[in-house]
Design a protein around this motif. Structure first.
Motif, short mmCIF file in Angstrom:
data_model
loop_
_atom_site.label_atom_id
_atom_site.label_comp_id
_atom_site.label_asym_id
_atom_site.label_seq_id
_atom_site.Cartn_x
_atom_site.Cartn_y
_atom_site.Cartn_z
N UNK A 50 20.73 13.09 39.53
CA UNK A 50 21.09 14.02 40.58
C UNK A 50 21.20 13.38 41.95
N UNK A 51 20.95 12.08 42.04
CA UNK A 51 21.03 11.37 43.33
C UNK A 51 22.49 11.11 43.68
N UNK A 52 22.84 11.37 44.94
CA UNK A 52 24.22 11.18 45.39
C UNK A 52 24.53 9.69 45.55
N UNK A 53 25.72 9.30 45.13
CA UNK A 53 26.18 7.92 45.28
C UNK A 53 26.95 7.81 46.59
N UNK A 54 26.56 6.87 47.44
CA UNK A 54 27.25 6.69 48.71
C UNK A 54 28.66 6.17 48.47
N UNK A 55 29.67 6.69 49.22
CA UNK A 55 31.06 6.23 49.03
C UNK A 55 31.21 4.71 49.12
N UNK A 56 30.40 4.07 49.96
CA UNK A 56 30.50 2.61 50.12
C UNK A 56 30.11 1.88 48.84
N UNK A 57 29.39 2.56 47.94
CA UNK A 57 28.94 1.95 46.70
C UNK A 57 29.77 2.38 45.49
N UNK A 58 30.90 3.06 45.73
CA UNK A 58 31.74 3.50 44.62
C UNK A 58 32.29 2.28 43.86
N UNK A 59 32.23 2.34 42.55
CA UNK A 59 32.86 1.33 41.72
C UNK A 59 34.35 1.66 41.59
N UNK A 60 35.11 0.77 40.95
CA UNK A 60 36.54 1.02 40.75
C UNK A 60 36.75 2.29 39.92
N UNK A 61 35.90 2.48 38.92
CA UNK A 61 36.01 3.70 38.10
C UNK A 61 35.74 4.94 38.94
N UNK A 62 34.73 4.89 39.79
CA UNK A 62 34.41 6.04 40.64
C UNK A 62 35.55 6.35 41.60
N UNK A 63 36.19 5.31 42.13
CA UNK A 63 37.31 5.52 43.06
C UNK A 63 38.47 6.23 42.35
N UNK A 64 38.74 5.80 41.10
CA UNK A 64 39.81 6.43 40.34
C UNK A 64 39.49 7.89 40.04
N UNK A 65 38.24 8.16 39.63
CA UNK A 65 37.82 9.53 39.35
C UNK A 65 37.87 10.38 40.61
N UNK A 66 37.46 9.80 41.73
CA UNK A 66 37.49 10.50 43.02
C UNK A 66 38.92 10.93 43.37
#
Length: 324
Positions: A176-192
């Motif tokens: 449930x901890x929020x992931x900071x945008x600066x720490x987004x992986x490539x997969x997270x960026x695509x999902x975003x």
């Protein structure tokens, strides 16, 4: 008749009481009755003061906000062309073509019109059949936990994404901890990006813009033709085609003195004009002729533009006739 001292005191007390009671009825009681009314007026005045303070505070930031909004609008305008005349659209279309080493001997321009510009999010239709269903069932037996809506895997870890608005997107891990945008992986960026696009498309957000189209018969090498199409779609300004054809074969047309050799499907070899009328596979050096319709999306900018750069060619875009 004279009053003694005690009687005088009693009369004085009575008169004083009458004065106090009369004063209370005349002055105190009306004021007491107005307390509730005055309290309501006080609350209203305090609310008006707060609103006035907010407006005065807004005056301190309104200039900066207007400047920021104007800069955002200019940035958005930079993704479009100004409203174009048919002549300006023709010059733009030919300039892009020339830079791509292609040619066209004639061009037709449709008048400036409008269209709804909205985001479309493609969701492929699910195709089901028995063998696929059985295979999926067998696979699910080995799956520890199925992913729910908004969940995705990054490596071996599960994450969730929630979209409240295009500017309020949150990715959380399995704790449930929020992931900071600066720490987004490539997969997270695509999902975003996919989640934001889907949210905008679902909201059916659209805007009316102007557009003008130019149709011409493009001639040149197939390799240049492909690069031209890719380049147009990569332009910073909103430019697109109304359908594109990628030929796989072309009809052979050689001069009588040509020595080019062609091998048919049956293995026979033809030289020069002997092969005319037959089909041959297209490669990057094959000369082709295809019709294309290029579309320029237009939004008239706040500040008047005089020119637009088209791959190094400066196109004048303030050629409107003077109206008297």
């Amino acid at each position: 008749m004279k009053l003694n001292k005690i009687e005088k005191i009693i009369v004085a007390v009575i008169l004083l009481g009458l004065i106090l009671v009369g004063g209370a009825f005349i002055f105190v009681l009306p004021s007491f009755q107005n307390i509730e009314k005055n309290s309501a007026v006080l609350v209203k005045n305090m609310q008006e003061k707060l609103e006035l303070d907010e407006k005065l505070e807004r005056l301190n930031t309104i200039d900066d906000d207007i400047t920021a909004q104007k800069n955002d609008a200019k940035k958005a305008e930079g993704g479009f062309y100004p409203d174009l005349t048919t002549y300006e659209a023709s010059e733009l279309a030919m300039a892009y073509l020339k830079k791509a080493n292609l040619e066209a001997h004639e061009i037709s321009i449709a008048p400036l019109s409008t269209r709804q510009l909205g985001l479309e999010y493609f969701i492929p239709a699910e195709v089901n059949y028995d063998l696929k269903t059985f295979g999926a069932a067998a696979k699910d037996q080995n799956t520890e936990e199925a992913l729910l809506e908004g969940e995705f895997l990054d490596g071996n870890k599960k994450y969730s994404i929630s979209v409240t608005s295009t500017t309020d997107v949150v990715i959380t891990d399995d704790t449930g901890a929020e992931v900071a945008p600066a720490k987004y992986s490539d997969t997270m960026k695509k999902v975003y990006k996919a989640a934001v696009c889907k949210a905008v498309a679902t909201a059916s957000t659209s805007q009316t813009v102007a557009f003008i189209s130019a149709t011409y018969e493009v001639k040149g090498k197939y390799g240049d033709y492909k690069n031209f199409i890719d380049h147009i779609y990569d332009l910073d300004r909103a430019t697109m085609f109304d359908g594109v054809i990628f030929p796989a074969t072309t009809t052979i047309e050689e001069d009588k003195d040509s020595t080019a050799l062609y091998v048919g499907e049956d293995g026979t070899i033809s030289q020069g004009s002997e092969a005319n009328g037959k089909q041959t596979m297209v490669d990057d050096n094959t000369e082709i002729t295809e019709e294309l319709t290029i579309i320029f999306m237009c939004v008239e900018p706040m500040d008047k533009m005089s020119t637009v750069d088209a791959d190094g060619t400066s196109i004048v875009v303030d050629q409107r006739p003077t109206v008297y």
